[in-house]
Design an enzyme around this catalytic site. Structure first.
Site, PDB file in Angstrom:
ATOM      1  N   LYS A  29     -36.531  15.874  73.513  1.00  0.00           N
ATOM      2  CA  LYS A  29     -35.995  15.956  72.153  1.00  0.00           C
ATOM      3  C   LYS A  29     -34.908  14.879  72.007  1.00  0.00           C
ATOM      4  CE  LYS A  29     -32.738  17.628  69.185  1.00  0.00           C
ATOM      5  NZ  LYS A  29     -32.736  16.312  68.545  1.00  0.00           N
TER       6      LYS A  29
ATOM      7  N   VAL B 181     -21.424  20.524  72.183  1.00  0.00           N
ATOM      8  CA  VAL B 181     -22.814  20.986  72.250  1.00  0.00           C
ATOM      9  C   VAL B 181     -23.203  21.255  73.700  1.00  0.00           C
ATOM     10  CG1 VAL B 181     -25.219  20.370  71.777  1.00  0.00           C
ATOM     11  CG2 VAL B 181     -23.464  19.789  70.119  1.00  0.00           C
ATOM     12  N   GLY B 182     -22.724  20.416  74.610  1.00  0.00           N
ATOM     13  CA  GLY B 182     -23.057  20.583  76.027  1.00  0.00           C
ATOM     14  C   GLY B 182     -22.677  21.958  76.546  1.00  0.00           C
TER      15      GLY B 182
ATOM     16  N   GLU C 183     -24.228  16.091  80.897  1.00  0.00           N
ATOM     17  CA  GLU C 183     -23.372  14.900  80.971  1.00  0.00           C
ATOM     18  C   GLU C 183     -22.741  14.735  79.589  1.00  0.00           C
ATOM     19  OE1 GLU C 183     -22.322  13.385  83.498  1.00  0.00           O
ATOM     20  OE2 GLU C 183     -23.713  14.284  84.932  1.00  0.00           O
TER      21      GLU C 183
ATOM     22  N   CYS D  18     -20.139   6.640  76.484  1.00  0.00           N
ATOM     23  CA  CYS D  18     -19.363   7.705  77.126  1.00  0.00           C
ATOM     24  C   CYS D  18     -18.381   7.126  78.125  1.00  0.00           C
ATOM     25  CB  CYS D  18     -20.291   8.692  77.807  1.00  0.00           C
ATOM     26  SG  CYS D  18     -21.358   7.900  78.998  1.00  0.00           S
TER      27      CYS D  18
ATOM     28  N   GLU E  51     -12.080  12.415  72.508  1.00  0.00           N
ATOM     29  CA  GLU E  51     -13.013  11.295  72.534  1.00  0.00           C
ATOM     30  C   GLU E  51     -13.261  10.843  71.099  1.00  0.00           C
ATOM     31  OE1 GLU E  51     -17.180  12.106  73.381  1.00  0.00           O
ATOM     32  OE2 GLU E  51     -17.155  10.439  74.787  1.00  0.00           O
TER      33      GLU E  51
END
Ligand SMILES: NC(=O)c1ccc[n+]([C@@H]2O[C@H](COP(=O)([O-])OP(=O)(O)OC[C@H]3O[C@@H](n4cnc5c(N)ncnc54)[C@H](O)[C@@H]3O)[C@@H](O)[C@H]2O)c1
Ligand SMILES: O=CCCC(=O)C(=O)O
Length: 488
Positions: A180, A237-238, A255, A289, A390
């Protein structure tokens, strides 16, 4: 006015076939350099489409698992060759869909080819060890076995390299995949699936379903037919992905974000440090990232470093990533641009001093794109939002410190720990940084971004679920160990 006369509609790739979503709904993927240009239409899929993809991946599993590792590797070599042939088209699509400059997009696609070849070779390498048994007549050994169907959920910032660095090890070790991609880069992902198709991978080994994260991403996390989920994306979301996978006992790998520091020590080569700060912080519009976002500079060289940095930043050309003289493209989406502008505003409100940039670029020719000026703040303190969260945009925060010890303490004052750099000529400084910096990647006299495919990649603290991707480290996630004892 939208420019979409040429825009093609891309379907899901399930069981070796192109299929429209069950709802027949599509959405436009637009060019962030010009919001009026539609790059393509992609499927807005539903749980029904995901179920079909999982079923196709399950059906393909047994035959794929039973192939030898070298035979699976051969398919990866073929896929690498096909991707290489389509490199220019895929790179141009990537630039049009998410904005990074064409040379960067070509570099990323070439990296995808190299990753495929690396994991193709992995099909030939050992998948176990012989371990001495206490029984002198017994043979004890381990064998690495596939997990089953693996769900691959990816972000938009590296739309070729990240899917490939997950899919390649997944399949070479005998798993099948439901992929996805981020909806923002689903056309690029579909072009990758065209390569999978052209390379002749058996139907169902790699399947792609596009759609909303809340539907297809969450659907993968919750699907009982999916044995493991590998995710790259935001911190927020992770964590949801990890909780969902844990709740049903699926293996997971996350990650996530970074807030990567560079330390400029008093004895640094300042020209090198400036170049690396600009490249590490602003290439890909700061949307890596591993991007440098906190620049921690010793007071003895602060003013000289700042002056050199501002001169270099002033020379950067912002524009459409397809234009040959562009150094920095737009943010990947309007939402991302608004997030970045929101952080800049927050920086001003909290008392940071803006040295350059800070605004949306609306110069003639760029007014329909999502451009933000390369931005540098100073007088940033470690408690400010722009020093903690971030940003994922072209924003650098200068933090002045007196000693190296203070620099390390500020660098470690973050919930993230992905990548970190130091610029120094002193071996003692280097060793202190290697020893005391809490980051998955520590780099000396090199920018914070830049990942080599043969080395383990991942973060400490809240940057990852503490596993590692890429290189031989990938075998840890994509296989399970079976311990075998045999006695005649
Ligand atoms: N550490 C790394 O290796 C790495 C690499 C690249 C990007 N990133 C991070 O990715 C972020 C930017 O990417 P993004 O904006 O696409 O991230 P995101 O978290 O918004 O989305 C990532 C993927 O998750 C999907 N998703 C959204 N909601 C979901 C849900 N509820 N369940 C399952 N999947 C869901 C999205 O559709 C997308 O495919 C940044 O935070 C960046 O640091 C990390
Ligand atoms: O965005 C995360 C991946 C970073 C990367 O691949 C790089 O820095 O090269």
């Amino acid at each position: 006015m939208s420019v979409h006369t040429q825009a093609q509609t891309y379907q899901n790739y399930i069981g070796g076939e192109w299929r429209p979503s069950a709802s027949n709904q599509v959405e436009a993927s637009i060019n962030p350099a010009n919001r009026h240009e539609v790059v393509g239409y992609v499927q807005k899929s539903s749980a029904e489409d995901l179920n079909q993809a999982v079923e196709a991946a399950r059906s393909a599993q047994t035959a794929w698992r039973k192939l030898s590792g070298p035979a699976r590797g051969e398919y990866l070599y073929r896929l690498a060759d096909v991707l290489e042939r389509h490199l220019d088209d895929i790179a141009a699509t990537m630039t049009r869909e998410m904005g990074k400059t064409l040379p960067e997009a070509k570099g990323e696609t070439a990296r995808g080819v190299a990753i495929l070849r690396y994991y193709a070779g992995e099909g030939m390498r050992k998948i176990g060890d012989v371990i001495p048994s206490t029984d002198s007549e017994g043979l004890m050994f381990t064998s690495r076995v596939p997990l089953g169907v693996v769900g691959v959920i990816t972000p938009w910032n590296f739309p070729v390299a990240i899917p490939i660095w997950k899919i390649a090890p997944a399949i070479v070790y005998g798993n099948t995949v439901v992929f996805k991609p981020a909806q923002e880069t689903a056309v690029t992902a579909a072009k990758l699936m065209e390569c999978v198709d052209e390379a002749g991978l058996p139907p169902g080994v790699v399947n792609m379903v596009t759609g909303a994260g809340s539907v297809i991403g969450q659907g993968i996390v919750d699907h009982p037919g999916i044995a493991a989920v590998t995710f790259t994306g935001s911190d927020q979301v992770g964590k949801q992905v990890g909780l969902g996978a844990l709740a049903r006992g699926a293996k997971y790998q996350l990650e996530m974000g970074g807030k990567n520091p560079v330390i400029v020590a008093a004895d640094a080569d300042l020209d090198l440090a400036v170049e690396a700060t600009v490249s590490g912080g602003l290439r890909s519009t700061g949307q890596k990232c591993t991007a440098t976002s906190r620049v921690i500079v010793q007071s003895a060289v602060y003013d000289v470093f700042k002056q050199k940095l501002l001169e270099r930043v002033a020379a950067l050309k912002v524009g459409d990533g397809l234009a040959p003289d562009t150094w920095m493209g737009p943010c990947a989406s309007e939402r991302q641009m608004q997030t970045v502008l929101g952080y800049i505003q927050k920086g001003l409100e909290e008392g940071a001093v803006l040295l350059c940039g800070g605004k949306r670029v609306t110069a003639p020719g760029l007014e329909h794109g999502f451009y933000v000026e390369p931005t540098v703040f100073e007088n940033v303190t470690p408690d400010m939002t722009i020093a903690r969260e971030e940003i994922f945009g072209p924003v650098l925060a200068l933090i002045k410190v007196d000693t190296l010890q203070e620099a390390l303490q500020v660098a470690n004052d973050s919930r993230f720990g992905l990548s970190a750099s130091i610029f120094t000529r002193d071996i003692g400084n280097m060793l202190a940084f290697i020893r005391d910096m809490d980051a998955g990647m520590v780099r000396i006299n090199a920018e914070s971004a830049g990942v080599e495919l043969q080395a383990p990649f991942g973060g400490m603290k809240q940057s990852s679920s503490h596993s590692r991707e890429q290189g031989q480290a990938a075998i840890e996630f994509f296989t399970a160990i079976k311990t075998v004892f045999v006695k005649g």
